[in-house]
Design a protein around this motif. Structure first.
Motif, PDB file in Angstrom:
ATOM      1  N   LEU A 379       0.810  -1.213   0.000  1.00  0.00           N
ATOM      2  CA  LEU A 379       0.000   0.000   0.000  1.00  0.00           C
ATOM      3  C   LEU A 379       0.846   1.267   0.000  1.00  0.00           C
ATOM      4  CD1 LEU A 379      -3.069  -0.497   2.391  1.00  0.00           C
ATOM      5  CD2 LEU A 379      -3.058  -0.152  -0.075  1.00  0.00           C
ATOM      6  N   LEU A 380       1.978   1.265   0.698  1.00  0.00           N
ATOM      7  CA  LEU A 380       2.786   2.475   0.810  1.00  0.00           C
ATOM      8  C   LEU A 380       3.496   2.758  -0.510  1.00  0.00           C
ATOM      9  CD1 LEU A 380       4.373   1.987   4.346  1.00  0.00           C
ATOM     10  CD2 LEU A 380       2.419   3.412   3.714  1.00  0.00           C
ATOM     11  N   HIS A 497       7.379   5.214   1.744  1.00  0.00           N
ATOM     12  CA  HIS A 497       7.717   3.859   2.169  1.00  0.00           C
ATOM     13  C   HIS A 497       9.112   3.801   2.772  1.00  0.00           C
ATOM     14  CE1 HIS A 497       9.614  -0.104   1.436  1.00  0.00           C
ATOM     15  NE2 HIS A 497       8.482  -0.554   1.955  1.00  0.00           N
ATOM     16  N   ASP A 498      10.093   4.420   2.096  1.00  0.00           N
ATOM     17  CA  ASP A 498      11.469   4.331   2.577  1.00  0.00           C
ATOM     18  C   ASP A 498      11.647   5.034   3.917  1.00  0.00           C
ATOM     19  OD1 ASP A 498      12.082   2.899   0.350  1.00  0.00           O
ATOM     20  OD2 ASP A 498      13.114   4.518  -0.702  1.00  0.00           O
ATOM     21  N   SER A 499      11.002   6.183   4.088  1.00  0.00           N
ATOM     22  CA  SER A 499      11.169   6.910   5.346  1.00  0.00           C
ATOM     23  C   SER A 499      10.540   6.153   6.504  1.00  0.00           C
ATOM     24  CB  SER A 499      10.569   8.310   5.235  1.00  0.00           C
ATOM     25  OG  SER A 499       9.173   8.258   5.060  1.00  0.00           O
ATOM     26  N   LEU A 500       9.373   5.524   6.284  1.00  0.00           N
ATOM     27  CA  LEU A 500       8.746   4.750   7.353  1.00  0.00           C
ATOM     28  C   LEU A 500       9.481   3.428   7.586  1.00  0.00           C
ATOM     29  CD1 LEU A 500       4.954   5.334   6.615  1.00  0.00           C
ATOM     30  CD2 LEU A 500       6.377   6.421   8.366  1.00  0.00           C
ATOM     31  N   ALA A 501      10.063   2.870   6.534  1.00  0.00           N
ATOM     32  CA  ALA A 501      10.769   1.594   6.670  1.00  0.00           C
ATOM     33  C   ALA A 501      12.052   1.725   7.484  1.00  0.00           C
ATOM     34  CB  ALA A 501      11.084   1.018   5.290  1.00  0.00           C
ATOM     35  N   PHE A 582       6.730  -1.651   8.626  1.00  0.00           N
ATOM     36  CA  PHE A 582       6.610  -0.697   7.524  1.00  0.00           C
ATOM     37  C   PHE A 582       7.469  -1.132   6.338  1.00  0.00           C
ATOM     38  CE2 PHE A 582       5.533   2.419  10.988  1.00  0.00           C
ATOM     39  CZ  PHE A 582       4.264   2.729  10.520  1.00  0.00           C
ATOM     40  N   LYS A 583       8.435  -1.995   6.571  1.00  0.00           N
ATOM     41  CA  LYS A 583       9.300  -2.455   5.486  1.00  0.00           C
ATOM     42  C   LYS A 583       8.525  -3.315   4.500  1.00  0.00           C
ATOM     43  CE  LYS A 583      13.472  -2.663   8.412  1.00  0.00           C
ATOM     44  NZ  LYS A 583      14.335  -1.722   7.682  1.00  0.00           N
ATOM     45  N   SER A 584       7.908  -4.393   5.039  1.00  0.00           N
ATOM     46  CA  SER A 584       7.196  -5.348   4.187  1.00  0.00           C
ATOM     47  C   SER A 584       5.692  -5.183   4.262  1.00  0.00           C
ATOM     48  CB  SER A 584       7.555  -6.774   4.606  1.00  0.00           C
ATOM     49  OG  SER A 584       7.114  -7.025   5.938  1.00  0.00           O
ATOM     50  N   GLU A 585       5.215  -4.321   5.187  1.00  0.00           N
ATOM     51  CA  GLU A 585       3.786  -4.105   5.428  1.00  0.00           C
ATOM     52  C   GLU A 585       3.106  -5.360   5.971  1.00  0.00           C
ATOM     53  OE1 GLU A 585       1.731  -2.132   2.274  1.00  0.00           O
ATOM     54  OE2 GLU A 585       3.481  -0.943   1.697  1.00  0.00           O
TER      55      GLU A 585
END
Length: 711
Positions: A379-380, A497-501, A582-585
């Motif tokens: 989703l991200l 995505h990258d910032s949350l991961a 957050f990496k793989s959701e």
């Protein structure tokens, strides 16, 4: 007696002498006049016979001195009286450009043939009886600091620009014009249709076509001078231009005081296209992409400022109004805007977090995320912020939205203040109302660091849960609970995505005392005994009291661990353990409800929440429930069928929560029972799902694969 004296002799008459002198002067004047006439006649005769070709060098020298430019005539040159009017003819005539120009000549023409009123060269406005211009080329350029231009004929400030003469009859064919502005990074080449004028009037319009580049973006255009007679007379010029660039169609219309003067002149501008971001990208400004748009505005240029006022239009299914100003200054462009949207469609809001709104509208969020480069079923979005473009401009923007059209969560009164300075982007404050609860946010993207360093601080004021969750089937009747919370994260990455991961921080939502509709609470608790009892009694809408609750996560390197999930209701204590990534959701949580009171026919056991953000899954049949079912089967075999029910009896030994640490959003290690004892059922802030907070070898391996995306 003496004799009388004799009278004096009479003076000779003066008249003959004066007459002789007068005649002599008249002869001199007559001779001079005759000489001048003869000389003029001889000059005329020589010029007429020779066509004045010998004046070519003096003409070049005198005009060069007057214009401060080098003037050359490459081929035939004629300058003579024919018989009274001045006949001027030059083939291959050029007027040079200043040294800073990219082309050698300001003006070049294959042939100029004109008949000029002689006295107009000395007094008043120059008057051409006829003019034939073939293959003329004009090159208009600004210097790099934008302090002088090629059409001002002086090396000093205050030089006079090119003035148009009065022309009675003219034919102008094959004329081209080039305009170059280094500061705007604009270059355009125009070709004019053949112009024919009679009786000092050109006609209804002069049309032109052309192409060029603005900031490396190619464009084509066509337009017309709708008042060419006034233009030639240096009067007002009605201008219309239509251009196509980067999938945008732009029109400009207005009345100019002179042919090249747009300072402080209101111009009507319209633009439409498939994506507003493509339009602003032409001038090096980055905004989130939009669906198809159409806008109108009034443009006023003042020195280096381009002000678009009375802006109105639509993008996608949302409206837009306000004003937009661009200042072309050093060291970078500056954008200032005050914009308003009365109704914002939720799909049109999707680009603000990196989604393509067209894909969202047709295929959904998962497909939109995939189009940004995200892994399947994510989703991200992985759409990166345009770091290089952010270096091109600074910005100060205020954007307000009345209502967001959304099926599930009601959002309104968005107020965003955005600032961008030297690649430091701040959305602060960003406030809005969500389900009658106020949300205040401060978001920073520091693109000076590579990758960008991002901070998120999102605060939810106490919000009614009934209205917040109304779109998900929760009724307001009987639900008085509220929820408040805060998300505080920091990470590094050029995409959401990258910032949350890579993020670290905490997520916490607190529920103070209130009530919730029984069916929803009991279904989430899976207290089948209590739920069945109320079902038989017809009391499904009887409110259930919530004492306090906390849904908290501690985020480490993009992995969020329950820390803790703890909800204390009137009859049950709900605890949750596990986490998400957050990496793989991926999701891997277990939620359990323990009764405070005796409950018969209770099948309480952990509910598994698994799957991913895009496709969450629920697992009601857990090992604990299977164990209870096995025990029930054994008791039924050994004893009686009634004895089998004993396996599903909850003796009601859940420990009530002390609400102080819960309401303070304290971590799991700080949670206490009402007796002040440390809780042993909320884990230790890790992703382990066991009560002691320890992972089994299998769980550790499984979560590593899920959370890190290793499959």
């Amino acid at each position: 007696m003496d004799a009388a004296p004799s009278p004096p002799a009479a003076a000779p008459p003066a008249q003959p002498v004066q007459t002789a002198q007068r005649k002599r002067w008249w002869r001199i004047v007559r001779n001079v006049v005759i000489g001048l006439v003869v000389a003029l006649f001889l000059v005329w005769l020589v010029l007429y016979i020779t066509k004045g070709r010998f004046l070519k060098s003096p003409f070049e020298r005198i005009v060069s001195s007057a214009t401060h430019r080098q003037v050359k005539v490459a081929n035939d040159f004629q300058l003579y009286f024919d018989p009274i009017t001045i006949h001027f003819r030059a083939e291959g005539m050029t007027i040079s450009n200043p040294s800073y120009a990219s082309r050698p000549d300001l003006f070049a023409a294959k042939q100029i043939d004109a008949r000029i009123a002689p006295l107009s060269m000395l007094f008043g406005k120059r008057h051409f009886y006829t003019l034939d211009l073939t293959d003329g080329a004009v090159d208009l350029e600004w210097n790099a600091p934008h302090t002088s231009n090629s059409w001002t004929f002086s090396d000093k400030k205050g030089g006079k620009p090119l003035d148009f003469p009065r022309i009675d009859v003219a034919t102008v064919a094959g004329t081209t014009l080039r305009y170059l502005d280094p500061r705007m990074r604009l270059q355009t080449d125009l070709a004019f249709q053949t112009i024919t004028s009679t009786d000092a009037r050109i006609g209804k319009s002069v049309r032109f076509t052309g192409d060029g580049k603005v900031r490396d973006t190619p464009f084509t255009l066509k337009g017309a001078l709708l008042s060419p007679d006034a233009t030639v007379a240096r009067g007002k010029n009605k201008l219309e231009v239509a251009a196509d660039a980067a999938n945008n169609h732009i029109t400009v219309a207005g009345t100019l005081p002179s042919i090249a003067d747009i300072e402080n002149v209101p111009l009507s501008v319209t633009s439409r296209g498939r994506n507003l971001a493509e339009l602003l990208d032409i001038i090096g400004v980055a905004i989130p992409r939009t669906r198809t748009y159409a806008v109108t505005a009034t443009l006023i240029k003042t020195d280096t400022t381009y002000a678009f006022t009375r802006l109105s239009g639509r993008f996608g299914d949302s409206d837009l109004a306000g004003k937009f100003t661009v200042r072309n200054i050093e060291p970078r462009l500056h954008v200032a805007a005050e914009l308003t949207t009365r109704k914002l469609d939720i799909i049109d809001a999707a680009p603000f977090i990196g989604y393509n709104p067209d894909i969202i509208a047709t295929k959904g969020a998962v497909a939109a995320a995939a189009s940004t480069g995200a892994a399947p079923a994510r989703l991200l979005p992985d759409a990166e912020i345009p770091v290089e473009t952010l270096k091109n401009f600074n910005a100060d923007v205020r954007y307000r939205v009345g209502v967001v059209r959304s099926k599930n969560v009601p959002v309104s009164n968005i107020d965003l203040t955005l600032s961008l300075k030297d690649s430091l982007l701040k959305l602060s404050p960003l406030t809005f109302v969500m389900a009658r609860g106020d949300v205040a946010s401060d978001i920073t993207i520091d693109a000076r660091r590579r990758p960008a360093h991002d901070t998120y601080d999102i605060r939810l004021a106490p919000t009614p849960m009934a209205r917040l969750l109304a779109g998900y089937g929760v009724a307001e009747a009987g639900t008085s609970g509220v929820i408040k919370g805060r998300i505080l994260l920091e990470g590094d990455g050029d995409s959401l995505h990258d910032s949350l991961a890579t993020s670290h921080g905490r997520i916490a939502f607190v529920m103070p005392g209130g009530s919730f509709w029984t069916r929803n609470v009991q279904l989430s608790e899976l207290d089948i005994g209590t739920f069945a009892q109320k079902l038989f009694q017809g009391k499904l809408k009887e409110p259930v009291k919530i004492n306090c609750g906390l849904i908290g996560f501690t985020v480490r390197n993009g992995v969020a661990a329950a820390d803790p999930i703890l909800i204390d209701t009137e009859k049950n204590v709900i605890v949750g353990r596990g986490g998400f990534s957050f990496k793989s959701e991926a999701l891997d949580l277990a939620v359990r409800a323990d009764g405070k009171r005796f409950s018969f026919l209770s099948a309480q056991s952990p509910i598994g929440l698994n799957g991913s953000f895009a496709k969450p899954g629920y697992s009601v049949i857990s090992p604990q429930l299977i164990g209870r079912a096995g025990a029930a089967l054994g008791l039924s075999v050994v004893g009686t069928p009634v004895a089998g029910l004993l396996a599903f009896v909850d003796i009601g030994d859940a420990k009530a929560a002390q609400c102080g640490p819960v309401l303070a959003a304290a971590p799991a290690t700080a949670q206490r029972t009402t007796k002040g004892e440390r809780r042993d059922d909320v884990g230790h802030g890790t992703t382990a799902k066991a009560e002691d907070g320890k992972k089994t070898a299998g769980e550790r391996s499984g979560q590593r694969k899920k959370f890190l995306g290793i499959f």
